[in-house]
Scaffold this motif. Structure first.
Motif, PDB file in Angstrom:
ATOM      1  N   SER A  39      -8.249 -16.127 -43.418  1.00  0.00           N
ATOM      2  CA  SER A  39      -7.249 -15.228 -42.874  1.00  0.00           C
ATOM      3  C   SER A  39      -7.201 -15.396 -41.354  1.00  0.00           C
ATOM      4  O   SER A  39      -8.103 -14.933 -40.645  1.00  0.00           O
ATOM      5  CB  SER A  39      -7.594 -13.777 -43.233  1.00  0.00           C
ATOM      6  OG  SER A  39      -6.776 -12.887 -42.523  1.00  0.00           O
ATOM      7  N   HIS A  41      -5.141 -13.964 -39.483  1.00  0.00           N
ATOM      8  CA  HIS A  41      -4.934 -12.613 -38.961  1.00  0.00           C
ATOM      9  C   HIS A  41      -6.281 -11.956 -38.662  1.00  0.00           C
ATOM     10  O   HIS A  41      -6.460 -11.314 -37.624  1.00  0.00           O
ATOM     11  CB  HIS A  41      -4.135 -11.778 -39.965  1.00  0.00           C
ATOM     12  CG  HIS A  41      -4.005 -10.338 -39.579  1.00  0.00           C
ATOM     13  ND1 HIS A  41      -3.179  -9.923 -38.558  1.00  0.00           N
ATOM     14  CD2 HIS A  41      -4.625  -9.231 -40.055  1.00  0.00           C
ATOM     15  CE1 HIS A  41      -3.289  -8.609 -38.430  1.00  0.00           C
ATOM     16  NE2 HIS A  41      -4.155  -8.172 -39.319  1.00  0.00           N
ATOM     17  N   HIS A  42      -7.257 -12.140 -39.570  1.00  0.00           N
ATOM     18  CA  HIS A  42      -8.586 -11.577 -39.364  1.00  0.00           C
ATOM     19  C   HIS A  42      -9.253 -12.208 -38.138  1.00  0.00           C
ATOM     20  O   HIS A  42      -9.902 -11.514 -37.348  1.00  0.00           O
ATOM     21  CB  HIS A  42      -9.457 -11.774 -40.609  1.00  0.00           C
ATOM     22  CG  HIS A  42     -10.834 -11.237 -40.472  1.00  0.00           C
ATOM     23  ND1 HIS A  42     -11.100  -9.889 -40.375  1.00  0.00           N
ATOM     24  CD2 HIS A  42     -12.031 -11.867 -40.392  1.00  0.00           C
ATOM     25  CE1 HIS A  42     -12.397  -9.709 -40.245  1.00  0.00           C
ATOM     26  NE2 HIS A  42     -12.989 -10.892 -40.254  1.00  0.00           N
ATOM     27  N   ARG A  44      -7.767 -13.466 -35.476  1.00  0.00           N
ATOM     28  CA  ARG A  44      -7.116 -12.907 -34.281  1.00  0.00           C
ATOM     29  C   ARG A  44      -7.592 -11.482 -34.028  1.00  0.00           C
ATOM     30  O   ARG A  44      -7.809 -11.087 -32.882  1.00  0.00           O
ATOM     31  CB  ARG A  44      -5.597 -12.943 -34.443  1.00  0.00           C
ATOM     32  CG  ARG A  44      -5.010 -14.319 -34.236  1.00  0.00           C
ATOM     33  CD  ARG A  44      -3.487 -14.282 -34.127  1.00  0.00           C
ATOM     34  NE  ARG A  44      -2.831 -13.808 -35.331  1.00  0.00           N
ATOM     35  CZ  ARG A  44      -2.476 -14.572 -36.354  1.00  0.00           C
ATOM     36  NH1 ARG A  44      -2.714 -15.860 -36.314  1.00  0.00           N
ATOM     37  NH2 ARG A  44      -1.882 -14.058 -37.402  1.00  0.00           N
ATOM     38  N   HIS A  45      -7.768 -10.711 -35.103  1.00  0.00           N
ATOM     39  CA  HIS A  45      -8.273  -9.340 -34.981  1.00  0.00           C
ATOM     40  C   HIS A  45      -9.683  -9.346 -34.373  1.00  0.00           C
ATOM     41  O   HIS A  45      -9.975  -8.568 -33.470  1.00  0.00           O
ATOM     42  CB  HIS A  45      -8.274  -8.664 -36.349  1.00  0.00           C
ATOM     43  CG  HIS A  45      -8.951  -7.342 -36.379  1.00  0.00           C
ATOM     44  ND1 HIS A  45      -8.361  -6.200 -35.904  1.00  0.00           N
ATOM     45  CD2 HIS A  45     -10.182  -6.982 -36.826  1.00  0.00           C
ATOM     46  CE1 HIS A  45      -9.198  -5.188 -36.052  1.00  0.00           C
ATOM     47  NE2 HIS A  45     -10.311  -5.642 -36.608  1.00  0.00           N
TER      48      HIS A  45
END
Length: 180
Positions: A39, A41-42, A44-45
Motif C-alpha cells: 500500500s 498510501h500506507h 506516504r502516511h
C-alpha cells in the motif's frame, strides 16, 4: 489469516499437487498477491506522520522481500524496527495505571510506548468499560512509536464513534500525533 492457512495446508498436505503447477504460474500468483499487499498510501502516511525511519523500514522490508524472499524480508523488517528502539533501550518499559476516578475511567501511561509494549497497551485500552467516559493521560510518555500511536488513534476513533466521551491529556507533540 485464512489465505495463509490455505497456503500452509496445500504446502503441507498436498505437495505433489503443487509440483504439477508450473513455477511461472506460482510466481505470478505471488507477484499479484504481493502487489495487493503493498500500500503506497500506507507508506506516504508513515512518512508524513512519523518521519523517514518508519517509511524506510517499510521500503527496506518490501525491497528485501522482492529481492530475496519473504522470511529474509520479515527478518530485515524486524531487525530495522529493533534499531528504532536503540535510543530508548534503557527505558523501554511502559507503565500503566488505571481505575475509576469519579464517574470516569482513568488510564495513565508513562515510560515508552513502543511495539514491544503493544499487547500491554492494547489490553489496557480494551479493558476500558464501554459507555463510561475515559480520560487517557499520555503526559508521562517519553516516546511513542508509530505502532502505538496508530493503536491509540484507532481506539480513540472507535470510542468516539460509539458515542463514548474520551479526554486525551498530554504533551503537545504527543497529542497532536495521536489525535489526527
Amino acid at each position: 489469516m485464512f489465505h495463509g492457512m490455505w497456503i500452509l495446508g496445500f504446502v503441507a498436505l498436498l505437495p505433489f499437487v503443487l509440483r504439477e503447477i508450473p513455477m511461472a504460474a506460482l510466481g505470478a500468483i505471488l507477484v499479484v498477491t504481493g502487489w495487493r499487499l503493498v500500500s503506497l498510501h500506507h507508506a506516504r502516511h508513515l512518512f508524513s506522520h512519523y518521519g523517514v525511519l518508519p517509511a524506510f523500514i517499510w521500503a527496506a522490508t518490501l525491497v528485501t522481500v522482492v529481492a530475496a524472499d519473504l522470511l529474509t524480508g520479515v527478518l530485515v523488517g524486524i531487525g530495522l524496527s529493533m534499531l528504532e528502539l536503540v535510543p530508548h533501550a534503557r527505558g523501554l518499559k511502559l507503565k500503566v495505571s488505571e481505575g475509576a476516578e469519579g464517574a470516569q475511567h482513568a488510564i495513565n501511561l508513562s515510560g515508552a510506548a513502543t511495539f514491544v509494549s503493544l499487547p500491554k497497551l492494547s489490553d489496557t485500552l480494551e479493558r476500558a468499560p464501554a459507555g463510561t467516559p475515559v480520560r487517557l493521560d499520555v503526559s508521562g510518555l517519553r516516546t511513542v512509536d508509530h505502532t502505538c500511536s496508530e493503536l491509540i488513534k484507532d481506539w480513540f476513533q472507535r470510542r468516539r464513534a460509539a458515542g463514548d466521551s474520551v479526554e486525551l491529556l498530554g504533551g503537545r507533540g504527543k497529542t497532536a500525533a495521536l489525535a489526527h
